[in-house]
Enzyme design. Sequence first.
Site, mmCIF file in Angstrom:
data_model
loop_
_atom_site.group_PDB
_atom_site.id
_atom_site.type_symbol
_atom_site.label_atom_id
_atom_site.label_comp_id
_atom_site.label_asym_id
_atom_site.label_seq_id
_atom_site.Cartn_x
_atom_site.Cartn_y
_atom_site.Cartn_z
ATOM 1 N N GLU A 360 7.003 4.422 -0.815
ATOM 2 C CA GLU A 360 5.980 5.368 -1.254
ATOM 3 C C GLU A 360 5.104 5.892 -0.122
ATOM 4 O O GLU A 360 4.720 7.028 -0.101
ATOM 5 C CB GLU A 360 5.114 4.728 -2.344
ATOM 6 N N GLU A 652 5.527 -7.387 -1.770
ATOM 7 C CA GLU A 652 4.876 -6.780 -2.931
ATOM 8 C C GLU A 652 4.992 -7.673 -4.165
ATOM 9 O O GLU A 652 4.069 -7.770 -4.971
ATOM 10 C CB GLU A 652 5.579 -5.444 -3.233
HETATM 11 C C1 BGC Z 1 2.619 0.798 -5.575
HETATM 12 C C2 BGC Z 1 1.365 0.013 -5.587
HETATM 13 C C3 BGC Z 1 0.414 0.538 -6.550
HETATM 14 C C4 BGC Z 1 1.087 0.540 -7.875
HETATM 15 C C5 BGC Z 1 0.256 1.015 -8.990
HETATM 16 C C6 BGC Z 1 3.215 0.790 -6.927
HETATM 17 O O1 BGC Z 1 4.362 1.518 -7.052
HETATM 18 O O2 BGC Z 1 3.485 0.390 -4.590
HETATM 19 O O3 BGC Z 1 1.105 -0.883 -4.681
HETATM 20 O O4 BGC Z 1 -0.856 0.058 -6.533
HETATM 21 O O5 BGC Z 1 2.301 1.199 -7.890
HETATM 22 O O6 BGC Z 1 0.040 -0.012 -9.732
#
Ligand code: BGC
Length: 764
Positions: A360, A652
């Site tokens: 992203e 993550e």
């Molecule tokens: C992102 C995040 C973000 C989240 C929203 C994800 O796809 O990588 O870190 O805060 O979406 O909850």
Amino acid sequence: MKLNNLFIEPEGTINKKAFKPASYLRRAFEVEKAIKKATLTITACGVYKGYANGHAISEEQFMPGCTFYTERLQLQTYDVTSFLTQGTNVIAAIVGDGWWRGKTGANSTRNLYGDKIKLMAVLEIEHNDGSQTVITTDGRWKATQNGPIRKNDWKDGETYDATMEMPGWTEPAFDDSRWHSVYPSIYHGTLVPSEGERIIEQERFKPKVLQTPDGSTVLDFEQNIFGYVEFTVTGPGGHHVKLRHGETLDEEGNFTLKNVEFESRFIEMRLLQEVEYTLKQGTQTYKPSFSAHGFRYVKLTNWPEAVQPENFTAIAVYSELKQTGFFECSHSQINQLFHNSIWSQKGNFLDIPTDCPTRERAGWTGDIAAFCEAGSYQMDIYKFLGKWLKDLAAQQNPNGSVANIVPSVGFWKIIDGSAAWGDAAIIVPYTLYEMYGKKEVLEAQYDSMRKWLQFLENRAHKTPARTLLKGNPFKRNPYQNQLINIGYHWGEWLEPGHVMAKDFMRNLFVPDVEVATAYYAHAAELFAEISEVLGNGPTAKRYRALSEEIKEAYRHEFTEEGIVHSERQARYVRPIALNLLSDEEKEKNAALLNEMVIKNDYCIGTGFLTTPFILPVLTDYGYVETAYKMIENTQRPGWLYNVSKGATTIWENWNGIDDDGKPTDSFNHYAFGAVTQWFFSRVAGIRPLAPGFEKILIKPIPGGSLTWVNCTFESVQGPITSKWRIDNGNFHLTVDVPVSTEIHLPNGEIHTVEKGQHQFSSIM
Ligand code: BGC
């Protein structure tokens, strides 16, 4: 300053869908008199590299940096005196797509800020006799799209054809008669001088060369970074090679990008992260100009010679942030975890704080709200985030709601304003004030904070009919009006075992009232405190009262007489950490949390929002051994599970590599690295007693298997060191402090010391 703006691609050639070559521009001019000083002010809608008479004007990368371009564009000013001479000169630039029209965000939106790239520059030359020569971006510039950069995209990567190089194109002698003219255009936003930190090349890594089971040659740089690879290659002209960048190997041991790709019935998200290079004859060295990648591994295709590690260098690129936090202890895996958190910060702090440097690359507001405190122990991020906050305010919707992602990547506006994400508008400036003691950031953001609070108040008063009708009307929450039960909220997000896509779908239909109301109370409380600091007493009073009412609403709705009943750790941590309950209730809930963690074999159960708080809560309420067992736990889910699986950055997902070795989601998300705030503030015990560490508390909390800790935090007052060791049941502490400090020893003794070094010993 008024800057002319140039469109640099010939009219009618722009196909929005096609990837485009970079644009090369130059302007030759005569300087008749001796030069005293020459200053070049330059920026682009796109990304640029500038040159003067064959010299790069700066070592900065990806200029002009990333802002909410609709409203704000940074410009840079360079002293180019030493590059210019009396006689013929050339200033030149290459302009690429960057964040302006390259792919950004999860959905890889393109042409977000415009489908045309532009250059703006002014060169001001002062002569010895006091006169001036001014060269601006006007119709006298020449441009071409026939240079070697054939495709450039922020996420996809770069395609370079070395046979198309144009030797000497940034120098006066070059013949540009076949280049085309450029024509004027306008930039509608505001031009602002660079406000963040310089983006530069930093650490360099040499690889190990792997032959993977599928027969590929893969370079392993042994550290997950954001940046690019510089390589030297020898081969025949016209030969094509390819480099693909990824963070991990798959369960088979082969190169993969699947962990950061996404495939479902409705959406497919592919990630290229690829450099394609066509060789010119002989030996040559190359690195990309306008794209960079999140990677540790690079898969080579079609290499024309034996792959030698010395021919490859991975270069980390990020904003020039000074590391201010240093932490080392007797537990090597905890040290690795700290290292990983530092590297996730490096990998995600390129002019804006991003969620990840792969899938992203987006400035998710909630991520930085969760990581801001840890991030400001680790590095000096005051200026960096001050800049980003201006974009947050510039992008704020007229109704006060704050975007999920700043600067915008074109993500659905309709779900802006999520609790804990939008709250970055308050949490980030407040944390910066706490950590750096400067009121300026509060003053600068005050209006934005006020609008966010008004947005929340409006939301709270819009109670949907279904809530009013729910349950027994006589037992209705008397503070019903202070619940936030509408809007999209990400919620706790990514608790162990949760799947992003599923949670997202659920959140679309069922608002997370618990999280939304908790953050509403928190925001009102912080805003009251900030108003107080800024001398706005009446507002402080109003929001303090409001915050108390919201807390009552929360207590009624989500506790039974102040006691939480839940299977989730987050539900206990949140009301304690956000100060939503009475002291006695917090004590009771902390005890329940402790029992729950023990029952859960010391595995972590929290997501993005309460992970930063769980260990501080456990230690503050006396469950020190539980906290240490949780941090030292190497089972999944837990911080050291990731370390034991060889992580070099923070993942993550707690389940980043499963039992079969299958990787899931991004390997470089700083959010769970927020645990380092506990290392600094509780393990080493360094905390501000007054904003900006004007007064300091050092209250180390030893525990677990740790026998020593060595920690320094370079505060704005000066370095603070807390160093402890345990031998034979004795606790020895050495502190070095720049200002008056309260020392709390583990045996309960309290000392006050002044600037300097001090030592203490006590029985544990
Ligand atoms: C992102 C995040 C973000 C989240 C929203 C994800 O796809 O990588 O870190 O805060 O979406 O909850």
